[in-house]
Design an enzyme around this catalytic site. Structure first.
Site, mmCIF file in Angstrom:
data_model
loop_
_atom_site.group_PDB
_atom_site.id
_atom_site.type_symbol
_atom_site.label_atom_id
_atom_site.label_comp_id
_atom_site.label_asym_id
_atom_site.label_seq_id
_atom_site.Cartn_x
_atom_site.Cartn_y
_atom_site.Cartn_z
ATOM 1 N N GLU A 146 -71.241 -12.777 159.344
ATOM 2 C CA GLU A 146 -69.867 -13.253 159.547
ATOM 3 C C GLU A 146 -68.984 -12.017 159.519
ATOM 4 O O GLU A 146 -68.637 -11.508 158.449
ATOM 5 C CB GLU A 146 -69.462 -14.214 158.417
ATOM 6 C CG GLU A 146 -70.211 -15.529 158.394
ATOM 7 C CD GLU A 146 -69.748 -16.484 159.487
ATOM 8 O OE1 GLU A 146 -68.847 -16.127 160.274
ATOM 9 O OE2 GLU A 146 -70.299 -17.591 159.558
ATOM 10 N N CYS B 125 -60.229 -12.764 158.647
ATOM 11 C CA CYS B 125 -61.125 -12.457 159.767
ATOM 12 C C CYS B 125 -60.682 -13.182 161.024
ATOM 13 O O CYS B 125 -60.760 -12.637 162.116
ATOM 14 C CB CYS B 125 -62.557 -12.827 159.408
ATOM 15 S SG CYS B 125 -62.697 -14.493 158.759
#
Ligand code: NAD
Length: 510
Positions: free
Chosen positions: A237, A271
């Site tokens: 991720e 993110c």
């Protein structure tokens, strides 16, 4: 944030620069022992009935609810984030994951009966078992220091694994809390504290079954390479450069408010934060004006560290030197702590670093686009592919854009919120990584599916030895008889090789 001293991490509040606490680090050489210990604990946990695992998740949810203020206080002390965000972005995802898993994991992980539609295999029976992998290494970042390791640990445990958690060295207290909450409830969770050397030792430890890594693309590459040496699977991720597309029929006020939250929540250290906005046609001027006006009034928390602030300021300076205009922000306020003003950049040239590098700070660029096609081309012009959003009153237009955007998630008239809804798969493409967390995909990614069948042993097997020309002809005929499209075609294929097929059937008659 925290800085390393010998054998300990000193945690400093990035808003006040006051010492919050210290955490003992794990010697990288001792990480193997932690993994070995976790492996032993996993053996019993992996045998625990799904209902007992469910009961543990429910107990943990009660604890998290009871200790919500303490958890929020710890996260705030380490990161300086606003209290509202401690609840919305740390506790909501954590509780949502527990409640979703408690309900769905027993169903999704129950053994699945598998039938045999093939005529020649009809007598067999099979099941698919979702077995645990073993020990999962969770390597976490600092931006959501509770939610990310917590949800990943919950998923790994629900699937019957043990977890060794390596929190970010900048937020070790939140990570310690995650491990403590699960361990106190009786789950096999261990923690290894420290910097990248501890993370690397974890990835290289013998007996580790899987790595869930959340962090930068740069470190993600190292983790994947090290795990690759031992053929240990990894979920990555990584970072993002999320675009937001505002089409000419968008609700302007909602788009502006959405852009503010998407870009500046968690001080932009997200993110899937909005880093690039593409506004269509005549909406551009009022959008930029409203966004700048409202950004000027925002009060944000600090960045996590001086290094992060310097990096963000460097990207802004580079863009301005190349001709970009800062309509608001582009400066650090005069106060203690690693603050940086919310910044809106326009006229950013394509060769500016901020066009391509992840900013991970309270900075957003806004550009004008002519139509949907140009917006999508610009949005896809990135090595990352985590999230993207489309803002329009027309759901068909939004859906068409969603299909053409290269991203793991596309939102309509909202951004990023689905991290806190556990049924939504989470993950990216390209430099944003691979594999998924959340949802049934995230859960299955933490299992080792085992296909186990049953055969009475009484039915003869025609494809075993001996081989001869008659068998070859029979199987040539069987190919068409079993797999040709439609009954007439199958019958014709069987008829052509009827002699060989009858002979073979006779040979193997039970
Ligand atoms: P980072 O890559 O610097 O560090 C992440 C973790 O990896 C830390 O715990 C660190 O100690 C550890 N680490 C460092 N070197 C290592 C090595 N060689 N081997 C193993 N582990 C090592 O990232 P960060 O600065 O903590 O976090 C910010 C980044 O994380 C941003 O790029 C952000 O976009 C990304 N992120 C992604 C998601 C997502 O869901 N895709 C979520 C949050 C953050």
């Amino acid at each position: 944030m925290a800085v390393a001293a010998t054998g300990e991490l000193r945690v400093v509040n990035p808003a006040t620069l006051e010492l919050v606490g210290t955490v003992a680090t794990t010697d990288p050489a001792a990480v193997q022992e932690v993994v070995t210990e976790a492996k032993l604990a996993q053996e019993a946990w992996g045998e625990t009935p799904l209902d007992d695992r469910r009961a543990l998740l429910v107990r943990v949810a009660e604890t998290v609810l009871e200790r919500a203020d303490e958890i929020a206080d710890t996260v705030i002390a380490e990161t300086g984030k606003p209290r509202v965000e401690a609840f919305t972005t740390e506790l909501f995802p954590a509780l949502d994951a527990l409640v979703w898993l408690a309900k769905q994991a027993p169903k999704l992980l129950a053994p699945e009966r598998i039938g045999y539609p093939q005529l020649h295999l009809k007598h067999k029976r099979a099941s698919l078992f979702y077995e645990p992998i073993g020990v999962v290494g969770v390597i976490a970042p600092w931006n959501f220091p509770f939610a990310i390791p917590f949800t990943q640990t919950a998923y790994a445990l629900a699937a019957g694994n043990a977890v060794v958690l390596k929190p970010s060295e900048l937020t070790p207290l939140s990570g310690a809390l995650v491990a403590e909450i699960f361990a106190t409830a009786g789950a096999p969770v261990r923690v290894a504290q420290g910097d990248g050397a501890v993370g690397e030792a974890l990835v290289k430890a013998r007996g580790l079954g899987k790595v869930l890594f959340t962090g930068s693309a740069e470190v993600g590459r190292l983790v994947a390479a090290n795990a690759g040496q031992r053929l240990v699977p990894v979920t990555l991720e990584l970072g993002g450069k999320d675009p937001m597309i505002v089409l000419d029929d968008a609700d302007l006020a909602r788009a502006v408010d959405g852009a503010l939250w998407g870009s500046f929540m968690n001080c932009g250290q997200v993110c899937s934060g909005v880093e690039r906005i593409y506004v269509q046609g005549a909406l551009y001027e009022p959008f930029v004006e409203e966004l700048s006006r409202k950004a000027r009034e925002l009060e944000l928390g600090p960045l996590i560290s001086k290094e992060q602030r310097d990096r963000v300021a460097g990207l802004v300076e580079d863009a301005v030197e190349r001709g970009a205009r800062a309509l608001v922000g582009a400066r650090s306020p005069e106060r203690a702590g690693w603050f940086y003003d919310p910044t809106v950049l326009v006229d950013v040239p394509h060769d500016a670093r901020i066009e391509h590098d992840e900013t991970f700070g309270p900075v957003v660029t806004v550009s004008r686009v002519a139509d949907d096609a140009q917006a999508i081309r610009a949005a896809n012009d990135t090595a990352f592919g985590l999230g993207a959003s489309v803002w329009t009153r027309n759901p068909d237009r939004a859906q068409r854009a969603a299909h053409r955007l290269r991203a793991g998630t596309v939102w309509h008239n909202d951004h990023a919120y689905s991290y806190a809804s556990s049924q939504a798969a989470w993950g990216g493409r390209g430099e944003s990584g691979f594999g998924r967390t959340h949802s049934k995909h995230g859960l299955y990614d933490l299992t080792s599916p085992k296909f186990a069948d049953h055969d009475s042993g009484r039915v003869p097997v025609p494809w075993w030895f001996p081989y001869d020309a008659q068998a070859a002809a029979a199987f040539r005929g069987a190919l068409g008889a079993l797999y040709a499209d439609g009954l007439p075609a199958r019958a014709r294929a069987a008829w052509r090789e009827r002699r060989a097929l009858f002979a073979l059937a006779k040979r193997y008659r039970p």
